[in-house]
Design an enzyme around this catalytic site. Sequence first.
Site, PDB file in Angstrom:
ATOM      1  N   TYR A 219       5.068  17.119  13.235  1.00 57.21           N
ATOM      2  CA  TYR A 219       6.678  15.250  13.384  1.00 57.21           C
ATOM      3  C   TYR A 219       7.553  16.006  13.251  1.00 57.21           C
ATOM      4  O   TYR A 219       8.641  15.407  13.512  1.00 57.21           O
ATOM      5  CB  TYR A 219       6.465  14.953  12.123  1.00 57.21           C
ATOM      6  CG  TYR A 219       5.143  14.034  11.453  1.00 57.21           C
ATOM      7  CD1 TYR A 219       4.171  13.891  12.307  1.00 57.21           C
ATOM      8  CD2 TYR A 219       4.852  14.450  10.109  1.00 57.21           C
ATOM      9  CE1 TYR A 219       3.124  12.778  12.515  1.00 57.21           C
ATOM     10  CE2 TYR A 219       2.944  13.614  10.155  1.00 57.21           C
ATOM     11  CZ  TYR A 219       2.722  13.222  10.584  1.00 57.21           C
ATOM     12  OH  TYR A 219       0.688  12.785  10.278  1.00 57.21           O
TER      13      TYR A 219
ATOM     14  N   CYS B  60      -1.191  32.632  13.137  1.00 51.41           N
ATOM     15  CA  CYS B  60      -0.869  32.284  14.448  1.00 51.41           C
ATOM     16  C   CYS B  60      -0.514  31.578  15.874  1.00 51.41           C
ATOM     17  O   CYS B  60      -0.931  31.627  16.119  1.00 51.41           O
ATOM     18  CB  CYS B  60      -1.873  33.677  15.315  1.00 51.41           C
ATOM     19  SG  CYS B  60      -2.547  34.775  13.983  1.00 51.41           S
TER      20      CYS B  60
ATOM     21  N   ARG C 158       2.920  19.373   8.373  1.00 46.89           N
ATOM     22  CA  ARG C 158       3.886  18.097   9.073  1.00 46.89           C
ATOM     23  C   ARG C 158       5.102  18.410   9.871  1.00 46.89           C
ATOM     24  O   ARG C 158       5.452  17.717  10.598  1.00 46.89           O
ATOM     25  CB  ARG C 158       4.220  17.465   7.477  1.00 46.89           C
ATOM     26  CG  ARG C 158       3.310  16.096   6.737  1.00 46.89           C
ATOM     27  CD  ARG C 158       4.154  15.787   5.636  1.00 46.89           C
ATOM     28  NE  ARG C 158       4.581  14.723   6.288  1.00 46.89           N
ATOM     29  CZ  ARG C 158       5.836  14.300   6.652  1.00 46.89           C
ATOM     30  NH1 ARG C 158       6.850  15.370   6.037  1.00 46.89           N
ATOM     31  NH2 ARG C 158       7.076  13.345   6.787  1.00 46.89           N
TER      32      ARG C 158
ATOM     33  N   GLU D 144       0.511  -0.836   0.090  1.00 42.52           N
ATOM     34  CA  GLU D 144      -0.182   0.127  -0.198  1.00 42.52           C
ATOM     35  C   GLU D 144       0.814   0.979   0.091  1.00 42.52           C
ATOM     36  O   GLU D 144       0.875   2.151   1.171  1.00 42.52           O
ATOM     37  CB  GLU D 144      -0.444  -0.162   1.481  1.00 42.52           C
ATOM     38  CG  GLU D 144      -2.246  -1.089   0.868  1.00 42.52           C
ATOM     39  CD  GLU D 144      -2.481  -1.179   2.656  1.00 42.52           C
ATOM     40  OE1 GLU D 144      -3.304  -2.094   2.896  1.00 42.52           O
ATOM     41  OE2 GLU D 144      -2.319  -0.949   3.394  1.00 42.52           O
TER      42      GLU D 144
ATOM     43  N   TYR E 266       0.564  14.143   2.578  1.00 41.75           N
ATOM     44  CA  TYR E 266       0.116  14.775   3.495  1.00 41.75           C
ATOM     45  C   TYR E 266       0.108  15.836   3.416  1.00 41.75           C
ATOM     46  O   TYR E 266       0.065  16.795   4.935  1.00 41.75           O
ATOM     47  CB  TYR E 266       0.444  13.775   5.008  1.00 41.75           C
ATOM     48  CG  TYR E 266       0.926  12.581   5.026  1.00 41.75           C
ATOM     49  CD1 TYR E 266      -0.774  11.287   5.334  1.00 41.75           C
ATOM     50  CD2 TYR E 266       1.815  11.678   4.379  1.00 41.75           C
ATOM     51  CE1 TYR E 266      -0.568   9.769   4.522  1.00 41.75           C
ATOM     52  CE2 TYR E 266       1.401  10.330   3.925  1.00 41.75           C
ATOM     53  CZ  TYR E 266       0.549   8.982   4.681  1.00 41.75           C
ATOM     54  OH  TYR E 266       0.014   7.985   4.462  1.00 41.75           O
TER      55      TYR E 266
END
Length: 512
Positions: free
Chosen positions: A393, A420, A389, A312, A450
């Site tokens: 992360y 902000c 992201r 996948e 993403y």
Amino acid sequence: MTANPLAPSWLPQPEDSNDLPRAVWPQNAGRAVDGELVLGGVPASDLIARHGTPLYVVDEADARARARGFREAFEREGARIGTGVTVYYAAKAFLTATVAQWMASEGLSIDVCSAGEFAVASAAGVAPARMGFHGNNKSVAEIDEAVGAGIGAIVVDSPVEVERIAAAAERHGRVQAVRLRVNSGVHAHTHDFLATAHEDQKFGISLAEAPAVVASIRSHPNLRFLGLHCHIGSQIFGADGFEQSAARLLGLHAELLAGGEIPELNLGGGFGIAYTSVDDPTPVDVLARQIADIVAVECAGLGIAVPHLAFEPGRVIIGPSTVTLYTVGTVKPVTVSVGEAGAQNHDLTHTEMPTHTDMPTHTDMTGIQSPTAVRTYVSVDGGMSDNARPALYGADYTVRLANRRSGAEPALVRIAGKHCESGDIVVYADYLPGDVEPGDTLAVAATGAYCWSLSSNYNYLGRPPVVAVQGGEARLIMRGETIDDLLSRDPAIARATRKAPTAQSPAAQRVS
């Protein structure tokens, strides 16, 4: 030029901050004679003139080639060890109807995780039989709709779903194929939020619990057990994690064969890409060969036939194909105490603080002097609403000037968004020419996975449009949102507009 001591240790200072590292940028990205960035044969300025910024730009030929290349590599290696392979595109990475059509036309099936993703793929013309349905909390309605439509497979994520899927299959008079997601206990070398096969997390069940759930599946005549499924994480380099996971899964697979046939094994996705020039992911053809060898050796050792394999991929296909364009609003040099630079850096474990005796110093309130350096904050017209992201992360990205080439010395920059939040960072650390200025266009590479799919309306910014480029042509594949789009969802504003019409919003144009 002396390296900026605020730069993370992994980031090399480039000789030319205009260069486009080939591993990071789409295959059809380059610079024109005048230095402007060209994507799929289309100058960045042409794209911006039509669609504004921020703007996602997808290299169609690149995305298709990666999809085709992944499928062909894994099919070839599967055939070598005597089995077939099915490749599902992980729609969660980036899904529009056009992208779904690309994937299907390149021979990939589609992996969806919600009624919305299922609807988009279906509207794109992808047959439900070519889809798999994931999710740790699929609603009864989602299960019923998918089963009724003829979904190819549903991934059982918890024991209660066995009864729900069986009930839906009985209602619709179908025998529904299912997989069982298990946690192999293999923790991929990735951010904790991206690791998805250790025991203490929301997805799947433990290996120890699996036999009882498989027995439950097999007790229902309208369910067909396809096999085990595991996903060990995301942004994974190398095959080591897959080797450990496959060994554990195949051991359980061999045990479960005593109760009936198990036609396949799904090893998931999570294959990593290069976000920066120092990232070194394993090439897809090498990964395919290594994983095929791992499966063949384990099956031989267990004395079982090699099952049909499924994978996948998402990020590895769509991630490198996409670039986000921004416009610079402000450029702000900020003097930072090197002694406290760790607090300014998103990854302390990869940051070394060298000592420089020739650096400027700062005297704090206690009278202690510490060396200082300048970090240049370059603020753009997007941010965490179009790329969450880095905030989620601590993800790293590569940035380049898109509207011109510059001969100025490289300067360490941090690309900030306009939201902000102090954590609204698009690129934590990279080098741009030191003459970057308001009005310049920037391009951030490898934003296909993403970014659009996690986009939001924070601070009431509209989600950007998406254009596909190929052979010098550009076409809109997802319309950007306007202020009017955002206002139209608020019933109070709609009521007020009906009662007292006002002048048309100045944002019949896109929100930027």
